[in-house]
Design a protein around this motif. Structure first.
Motif, PDB file in Angstrom:
ATOM      1  N   ALA A 248     -35.245   7.905 -28.182  1.00  0.00           N
ATOM      2  CA  ALA A 248     -34.093   8.462 -28.880  1.00  0.00           C
ATOM      3  C   ALA A 248     -32.793   7.914 -28.300  1.00  0.00           C
ATOM      4  O   ALA A 248     -31.868   7.534 -29.038  1.00  0.00           O
ATOM      5  CB  ALA A 248     -34.110   9.989 -28.801  1.00  0.00           C
TER       6      ALA A 248
ATOM      7  N   CYS B 265     -29.914   5.725 -30.136  1.00  0.00           N
ATOM      8  CA  CYS B 265     -28.530   6.197 -30.096  1.00  0.00           C
ATOM      9  C   CYS B 265     -27.593   5.156 -29.490  1.00  0.00           C
ATOM     10  O   CYS B 265     -26.435   5.036 -29.903  1.00  0.00           O
ATOM     11  CB  CYS B 265     -28.452   7.501 -29.308  1.00  0.00           C
ATOM     12  SG  CYS B 265     -29.117   8.932 -30.186  1.00  0.00           S
TER      13      CYS B 265
ATOM     14  N   THR C  73     -39.127   7.020 -33.827  1.00  0.00           N
ATOM     15  CA  THR C  73     -38.213   8.144 -33.929  1.00  0.00           C
ATOM     16  C   THR C  73     -37.218   7.890 -35.047  1.00  0.00           C
ATOM     17  O   THR C  73     -36.866   6.751 -35.336  1.00  0.00           O
ATOM     18  CB  THR C  73     -37.484   8.409 -32.600  1.00  0.00           C
ATOM     19  OG1 THR C  73     -36.713   9.612 -32.724  1.00  0.00           O
ATOM     20  CG2 THR C  73     -36.574   7.261 -32.201  1.00  0.00           C
TER      21      THR C  73
ATOM     22  N   ARG D   2     -33.741  10.125 -37.219  1.00  0.00           N
ATOM     23  CA  ARG D   2     -32.880  11.292 -37.104  1.00  0.00           C
ATOM     24  C   ARG D   2     -32.089  11.474 -38.384  1.00  0.00           C
ATOM     25  O   ARG D   2     -31.989  10.566 -39.231  1.00  0.00           O
ATOM     26  CB  ARG D   2     -31.923  11.158 -35.910  1.00  0.00           C
ATOM     27  CG  ARG D   2     -31.274   9.799 -35.701  1.00  0.00           C
ATOM     28  CD  ARG D   2     -30.222   9.386 -36.675  1.00  0.00           C
ATOM     29  NE  ARG D   2     -29.074  10.281 -36.742  1.00  0.00           N
ATOM     30  CZ  ARG D   2     -28.195  10.292 -37.705  1.00  0.00           C
ATOM     31  NH1 ARG D   2     -28.328   9.474 -38.734  1.00  0.00           N
ATOM     32  NH2 ARG D   2     -27.171  11.119 -37.707  1.00  0.00           N
TER      33      ARG D   2
ATOM     34  N   GLU E 194     -28.397  17.674 -35.126  1.00  0.00           N
ATOM     35  CA  GLU E 194     -29.279  16.560 -35.447  1.00  0.00           C
ATOM     36  C   GLU E 194     -30.725  17.034 -35.478  1.00  0.00           C
ATOM     37  O   GLU E 194     -31.159  17.748 -34.567  1.00  0.00           O
ATOM     38  CB  GLU E 194     -29.164  15.458 -34.381  1.00  0.00           C
ATOM     39  CG  GLU E 194     -27.870  14.675 -34.420  1.00  0.00           C
ATOM     40  CD  GLU E 194     -27.956  13.508 -35.392  1.00  0.00           C
ATOM     41  OE1 GLU E 194     -26.938  13.220 -36.019  1.00  0.00           O
ATOM     42  OE2 GLU E 194     -29.017  12.893 -35.517  1.00  0.00           O
TER      43      GLU E 194
ATOM     44  N   ARG F 221     -34.293  15.458 -35.144  1.00  0.00           N
ATOM     45  CA  ARG F 221     -34.914  14.194 -34.718  1.00  0.00           C
ATOM     46  C   ARG F 221     -36.426  14.368 -34.669  1.00  0.00           C
ATOM     47  O   ARG F 221     -36.917  15.323 -34.077  1.00  0.00           O
ATOM     48  CB  ARG F 221     -34.380  13.739 -33.356  1.00  0.00           C
ATOM     49  CG  ARG F 221     -34.989  12.423 -32.882  1.00  0.00           C
ATOM     50  CD  ARG F 221     -34.288  11.863 -31.680  1.00  0.00           C
ATOM     51  NE  ARG F 221     -33.001  11.275 -32.003  1.00  0.00           N
ATOM     52  CZ  ARG F 221     -32.831  10.039 -32.474  1.00  0.00           C
ATOM     53  NH1 ARG F 221     -33.887   9.267 -32.697  1.00  0.00           N
ATOM     54  NH2 ARG F 221     -31.625   9.573 -32.718  1.00  0.00           N
TER      55      ARG F 221
END
Length: 270
Positions: free
Chosen positions: A38, A42, A82, A84, A92, A94
């Motif tokens: 994640a 990001c 993953t 989101r 969020e 996810r």
């Protein structure tokens, strides 16, 4: 399922460090992997913890729901995915999926997931830990992704009906993360370690719901309490992690365990 641009994937062989007695995957190791993939996605999207820290903001996880569908052997090629989506500008959602790594571009069959998980992440202000809206703090492109159904919010139990076992754990330096509080994976370890006797040897977790309520901080000592219910070959456990000094609840966890007859290849009888 074919890969999509909004899905981030990472492939590797299941490492030795992921396994506990009997070759079972560690639940807290899964949380580390989820956080890593994640955070990497990001980073590419410019909304990582480091990016948000420059704005005086922090990402915090509010809950996890994890299901282990099938055991994974050492050195199995796996793909962790993953993706989101924002939910109503509030938080969020996810999702995570662990698959056996097959060539998704040259096969018509969808690999069955080995592990699935959903989570909710909230953006908070660093100075007062209060939630903020996503829209002023996220790139517009990340607020217009395909609509996603919300994850069902996990309701914490009103309290343990009884306490079958409890133990205490001091917060150690290596339990802490960049936000200067205990990392989310550690609560799982505290919960699992609270099982009495040989239950951790006899059972393996297959589902885990986690609700994070407050932060454990440096120099805290926590009390981990568990209530147990046996049914056939299953064990159901409810856990409360509380700050010892104030009795505040920090996290609630619910596990389903199945009995295992897996024996370690490395065990030597004396």
């Amino acid at each position: 399922m074919k890969n999509k641009p909004e899905i981030f994937s990472h492939t590797f062989n299941l490492p030795y460090s992921a396994l506990t007695i009997g070759g079972r995957v560690k639940m807290d190791w899964l949380l580390n992997v989820f956080q890593d993939v994640a955070s990497t996605q990001c980073h590419y999207q410019k909304v990582s913890g480091f990016d948000m820290a420059e704005k005086g903001l922090k990402w915090v996880v509010a809950q996890y729901r994890i299901q282990i569908h099938k055991s994974i052997d050492w050195m199995t090629p796996v793909m962790v995915q993953t993706w989101r989506a924002p939910w109503k500008n509030l938080y969020e959602v996810r999702q995570f999926r662990v698959l056996e790594n097959i060539d998704l571009e040259h096969t018509t069959r969808d690999p069955k997931p080995l592990v699935t998980a959903s989570s909710i992440w909230i953006l908070i202000k660093a100075t007062n830990n209060r939630p903020v809206r996503l829209m002023p703090n996220m790139p517009p492109s990340l607020m217009t992704c395909p609509r996603q159904e919300p994850v069902e919010l996990i309701k914490p139990p009103a309290g343990l009906t009884r306490i079958d076992h409890e133990c205490s754990f001091p917060v150690h330096f290596l339990d802490l993360d960049l936000n200067e509080h205990v990392n989310n994976r550690v609560y799982v370890r505290w919960a699992q370690e609270s099982l009495p006797g040989t239950l951790n040897f006899e059972y393996t977790p297959v589902t885990c719901d986690i609700i994070y309520q407050k932060e454990a901080l440096p120099q805290d000592t926590v009390q981990s309490r568990v209530s147990m219910n046996f049914k056939n070959d299953l064990l159901f456990t409810d856990h409360v992690i509380a700050r010892q000094s104030s009795a505040e609840n920090l996290a609630s966890l619910m596990f389903t365990w199945k009995r295992t007859d897996t024996k370690s290849l490395f065990h030597t009888k004396k």
